[in-house]
Enzyme design. Structure first.
Site, PDB file in Angstrom:
ATOM      1  N   ASP A 141     -49.390  35.321  31.138  1.00 55.43           N
ATOM      2  CA  ASP A 141     -50.517  35.912  31.486  1.00 55.43           C
ATOM      3  C   ASP A 141     -50.409  37.427  31.579  1.00 55.43           C
ATOM      4  O   ASP A 141     -49.222  37.946  31.186  1.00 55.43           O
ATOM      5  CB  ASP A 141     -50.804  35.596  32.944  1.00 55.43           C
ATOM      6  CG  ASP A 141     -49.662  35.694  33.959  1.00 55.43           C
ATOM      7  OD1 ASP A 141     -48.846  36.710  33.745  1.00 55.43           O
ATOM      8  OD2 ASP A 141     -49.703  35.183  34.910  1.00 55.43           O
ATOM      9  N   HIS A 155     -35.943  38.482  17.668  1.00 62.79           N
ATOM     10  CA  HIS A 155     -34.649  38.714  17.087  1.00 62.79           C
ATOM     11  C   HIS A 155     -34.720  38.677  15.576  1.00 62.79           C
ATOM     12  O   HIS A 155     -34.366  39.283  14.723  1.00 62.79           O
ATOM     13  CB  HIS A 155     -33.509  38.067  17.608  1.00 62.79           C
ATOM     14  CG  HIS A 155     -33.131  38.709  19.028  1.00 62.79           C
ATOM     15  ND1 HIS A 155     -31.669  38.862  19.277  1.00 62.79           N
ATOM     16  CD2 HIS A 155     -33.702  39.189  20.203  1.00 62.79           C
ATOM     17  CE1 HIS A 155     -31.774  39.226  20.560  1.00 62.79           C
ATOM     18  NE2 HIS A 155     -32.704  39.381  21.152  1.00 62.79           N
TER      19      HIS A 155
END
Length: 251
Positions: free
Chosen positions: A182, A60
């Protein structure tokens, strides 16, 4: 990690500046990196969703106004004095198609490679039903479910997110290993088992589709690309005026 201390403020102009450095606080606060690292580690022990929140805050901060792999974060981003919730409309929406995503990223000097790599942040965290309800209920005039969704996955989502359920906290994890950074997210894209239209949109460009396949087959390739793009995104600078002495208030 010190970049996570930046406020979620919106910059009016975008440029890749050269003012950020790795040793910005060397004289004024030499222990800042270890202090921030400890704070983040402690927060993660208490709440496994903390990394996802920090990653979103960083996105953001950099994208609007300016637990996984580690890297040296360029420091010295200046805090702004304006923060408007209404301006978050500048963030890419979960319903964006590939053309809209490419335009949104390119306006900030970010490439399709950056788009594919940074989208991997969706390996962490949680999504509310409202972000993907359009794909599992009343998709269009001819079908109730987005045909790009795997049928069994769509059925599981419909059991959690009912058509008339307005519960604010209803939703599901972004992927089954949502507290582990991952490459599962990319494997799910290829299996048509991702939540957001914007996730699935990565299959609709030859370039991003190729990158999705590459990252799905190599966690190392994903990690390296993610770090490179995070550093690039964190270098977007703009309308900041000060380095806050207290991150909660302007100087």
């Amino acid at each position: 990690m010190a970049a996570f201390l930046s406020s979620s403020l919106i910059f009016l102009y975008f440029s890749f500046g050269t003012s950020l450095t790795l040793n910005y606080y060397q004289k004024t606060c030499p222990a800042v990196e270890s202090l921030v690292r400890k704070a983040v580690t402690d927060a993660t022990r208490r709440d496994k969703t903390a990394p996802a929140g920090l990653l979103r805050m960083h996105f953001h901060d950099c994208f609007i106004r300016s637990g996984g792999p580690s890297w040296d974060v360029p420091k010295g981003r200046k805090d702004g004095r304006i923060s408007k919730a209404s301006e978050t409309i500048q963030l890419p929406a979960p319903t964006f198609n590939i053309s809209q995503l490419q335009q949104s990223f390119s306006q900030r000097g970010l490439s399709l490679e950056d788009l594919a790599a940074l989208s991997g942040g969706h390996t962490l965290g949680f999504s509310h039903c409202s972000s993907f309800n359009n794909r599992i209920h009343n998709f269009n005039s001819t079908t109730d479910i987005d045909p790009s969704l795997h049928p069994s996955f769509a059925a599981s989502l419909r059991r959690v997110c009912l058509a008339k359920n307005n519960a604010k906290k209803a939703g599901v994890a972004m992927d089954p290993s949502s507290s582990t950074f991952d490459n599962t997210y990319y494997k799910l894209i290829l299996q048509q088992k991702v939540l957001l239209s914007s996730d699935n949109a990565l299959l609709n460009s030859p370039k991003t589709r190729s990158l999705v396949s590459r990252f799905a087959s190599s966690n190392d390739a994903f990690s390296k690309a993610f770090v490179k793009s995070m550093i690039k995104m964190s270098s977007i600078t703009g309308g900041g005026q000060e380095i806050r002495k207290n991150c909660r208030v302007v100087n």
